[in-house]
Design a protein around this motif. Structure first.
Motif, short mmCIF file in Angstrom:
data_model
loop_
_atom_site.label_atom_id
_atom_site.label_comp_id
_atom_site.label_asym_id
_atom_site.label_seq_id
_atom_site.Cartn_x
_atom_site.Cartn_y
_atom_site.Cartn_z
N HIS A 11 -35.56 -4.24 -0.01
CA HIS A 11 -36.28 -5.32 0.70
C HIS A 11 -36.72 -4.77 2.09
O HIS A 11 -37.74 -4.96 2.59
CB HIS A 11 -35.63 -6.54 0.59
CG HIS A 11 -36.46 -7.65 1.69
ND1 HIS A 11 -36.05 -8.19 2.64
CD2 HIS A 11 -37.73 -8.36 1.32
CE1 HIS A 11 -36.81 -9.13 3.01
NE2 HIS A 11 -37.79 -9.01 2.37
N ALA A 12 -35.71 -4.44 2.77
CA ALA A 12 -35.83 -4.00 4.01
C ALA A 12 -34.44 -3.36 4.68
O ALA A 12 -33.33 -3.60 4.23
CB ALA A 12 -36.13 -5.31 4.98
N VAL A 52 -40.64 -7.15 12.70
CA VAL A 52 -40.79 -6.71 11.43
C VAL A 52 -41.78 -5.25 11.19
O VAL A 52 -42.92 -5.75 11.65
CB VAL A 52 -40.87 -7.55 10.24
CG1 VAL A 52 -41.04 -7.03 8.92
CG2 VAL A 52 -39.67 -8.86 10.43
N LYS A 54 -43.71 -2.20 9.15
CA LYS A 54 -43.91 -1.63 7.76
C LYS A 54 -44.62 -0.23 7.64
O LYS A 54 -45.47 0.06 8.63
CB LYS A 54 -44.90 -2.51 6.85
CG LYS A 54 -44.04 -3.70 6.43
CD LYS A 54 -44.87 -4.30 5.45
CE LYS A 54 -44.11 -5.77 5.20
NZ LYS A 54 -44.78 -6.53 4.14
N VAL A 59 -40.03 -1.25 5.00
CA VAL A 59 -39.90 -2.42 5.89
C VAL A 59 -38.50 -2.03 6.71
O VAL A 59 -37.55 -2.03 6.16
CB VAL A 59 -39.85 -3.71 5.11
CG1 VAL A 59 -39.71 -4.81 6.23
CG2 VAL A 59 -41.11 -3.79 4.21
N GLU A 61 -36.63 -3.98 10.19
CA GLU A 61 -36.44 -5.17 10.82
C GLU A 61 -35.38 -4.90 12.04
O GLU A 61 -34.54 -4.08 11.88
CB GLU A 61 -35.95 -6.48 10.31
CG GLU A 61 -36.00 -7.48 11.38
CD GLU A 61 -35.39 -8.79 10.87
OE1 GLU A 61 -35.59 -9.70 11.80
OE2 GLU A 61 -34.75 -9.05 9.60
N TYR A 146 -43.05 -11.30 5.61
CA TYR A 146 -41.87 -10.90 5.42
C TYR A 146 -40.90 -12.09 4.89
O TYR A 146 -40.62 -12.09 3.66
CB TYR A 146 -41.12 -10.49 6.84
CG TYR A 146 -39.66 -9.97 6.83
CD1 TYR A 146 -39.32 -8.64 6.17
CD2 TYR A 146 -38.88 -10.36 7.79
CE1 TYR A 146 -38.22 -8.34 6.19
CE2 TYR A 146 -37.48 -10.04 7.96
CZ TYR A 146 -37.16 -8.95 7.21
OH TYR A 146 -35.91 -8.54 7.45
N TYR A 150 -40.82 -16.07 10.27
CA TYR A 150 -41.18 -15.01 10.99
C TYR A 150 -42.73 -15.28 10.70
O TYR A 150 -43.35 -15.77 9.83
CB TYR A 150 -40.96 -13.62 10.21
CG TYR A 150 -39.52 -13.41 10.50
CD1 TYR A 150 -39.08 -12.45 11.21
CD2 TYR A 150 -38.64 -13.62 9.51
CE1 TYR A 150 -37.66 -11.99 11.60
CE2 TYR A 150 -37.23 -13.52 9.62
CZ TYR A 150 -36.87 -12.58 10.23
OH TYR A 150 -35.72 -12.19 10.57
#
Ligand code: TYF
Ligand code: FE
Length: 366
Positions: A11-12, A52, A54, A59, A61, A146, A150
């Motif tokens: 995801h991140a 955040v 991309k 991704v 953060e 995200y 946010y």
């Protein structure tokens, strides 16, 4: 066997940093990433900011405290800028969390729902090595950039015409001496991840690498987590250097998948990113030349940029490593361009570890 812990992918990668605003600028200009979402005092987040960014499916953060006495500031004071969360996208965060905890994972956040006009997201979190966590994110019913909370924002600088990289390829953790197999077992038990073939065994470890390494991955190979531990050898291990300066186990490097590593390295170098050096002898070695055969670029183009090459049964890969990207000799990045190979550059371990040792020496840590 049914998948006990299905995952959709990363995801991140979430970093705690001293100054997220400036960090976001660095990743915009030097890594070609696009700022897409933000939270902070202006959006109702009174104590912290989150930026955040991309690049394709990758991704990142960057989070910072905006007041004294905040957990993020404590983390930065302890570890320096570093990764606090390897967040994984899952089809069912409740089921994933329940399974992980039933298998012995330490729960950090029970499943809860975040909501805004764009939809809802279910998240939960479990602990992994050091102070690192895995947040489990089900965002199938969310349309925002995200997470709820946010707001979408414009890029900080005009993003490059072509992305520097498209995805996170793998995320590597450094753990303490003797703990690698325990963490391999953790990922097997808690997430049903399996050991990939690539590893650094005792023989290589004692000879030159000063580390042992194994790779675990989910069944679909979308999430790949190599794990390193220091090996007992004549020199101070690069993993010991990391553990000393980070103040314990944590994320060592993030590998970024690119489909044009030559251009990406040129762009990042032009923006001031420093890469590890590779001696000319690497490219002139007849054994290497014979082993790697034909690759998509002339060897002298790779040599000029210090890009490494490795080949295995399935194909080949091109890779290069940055120097650490913060003041402490801790987190760094890898760029990787795969052409069939599912490996991690085993054939380059010797050259790579010698290059890392030269840097350790310059820092007075060898
Ligand atoms: O992820 C990997 O396994 C490769 C090789 O300290 C590697 O990128 C392993 C350990 C290390 C640096 C690179
Ligand atoms: Fe790697």
């Amino acid at each position: 066997m049914s998948d006990v812990f299905p995952v959709n992918g990363m995801h991140a990668v979430v970093f705690a940093v001293g100054n997220a605003k400036q960090t976001a600028h660095y990743y915009s200009t030097a890594f070609g990433m696009r700022l897409v979402a933000y939270k902070g005092p202006e959006t109702g987040s009174r104590d912290e900011v989150g930026y955040v960014l991309k690049s394709g499916g990758a991704v990142f953060e960057f989070r910072s405290a905006v007041r004294p006495g905040h957990e993020l500031a404590r983390h930065v004071a302890e570890h320096g800028d570093g990764v606090i969360d390897l967040a994984i996208e899952v089809p069912d965060a409740e089921a994933g969390y329940a399974y992980a905890v039933s298998q012995g994972a330490r729960g950090l956040a029970e499943p809860y729902t975040l909501e805004d006009e764009q939809g809802k997201v279910v998240v939960a979190a479990i602990a992994t090595y050091g102070e690192t966590r895995h947040t489990l994110v089900d965002r199938a019913n969310y349309a925002g950039p995200y997470l709820p909370g946010y707001v979408p924002v414009e890029p900080m600088v005009a993003p490059p015409d072509r992305r520097f990289f498209q995805a996170v390829d793998h995320c590597v953790g450094n753990v303490e001496l003797g703990k690698m197999d325990e963490w391999v077992e953790f990922y097997r038990k808690v997430m049903g991840f399996t050991n990939m073939a690539e590893f650094v065994g005792d023989d290589i470890a004692t000879e030159y690498s000063a580390l042992m390494s194994k790779v675990v991955a989910d069944g679909t190979r979308k999430v790949k987590f190599p794990l390193n531990e220091p090996a007992v050898s004549r020199k101070k291990s690069q993993i010991d250097e990391y553990l000393e300066f980070y103040g314990g186990p944590g994320v060592q490097h993030i590998a970024l998948a690119t489909n044009d590593i030559l251009t990406t390295v040129d762009n990042m170098r032009a923006a001031g990113v420093q890469f590890l050096d590779t001696p000319d002898s690497y490219y002139e070695d007849p054994e290497l030349r014979a082993r790697i055969g034909e690759v998509r670029a002339p060897i002298d183009e790779l040599q000029r940029r210090k890009i490494l090459v490795d080949r295995d049964e399935d194909g080949y890969l091109l890779q290069i490593f940055t120097k650490p990207v913060q003041d402490r000799p801790t987190v760094f990045f890898e760029l990787i361009e795969r052409h069939g190979s599912l490996g991690f550059g085993k054939g380059n371990f010797k050259a790579l570890f010698e290059a890392i040792e030269r840097e350790q020496e310059r820092r007075g840590n060898l």
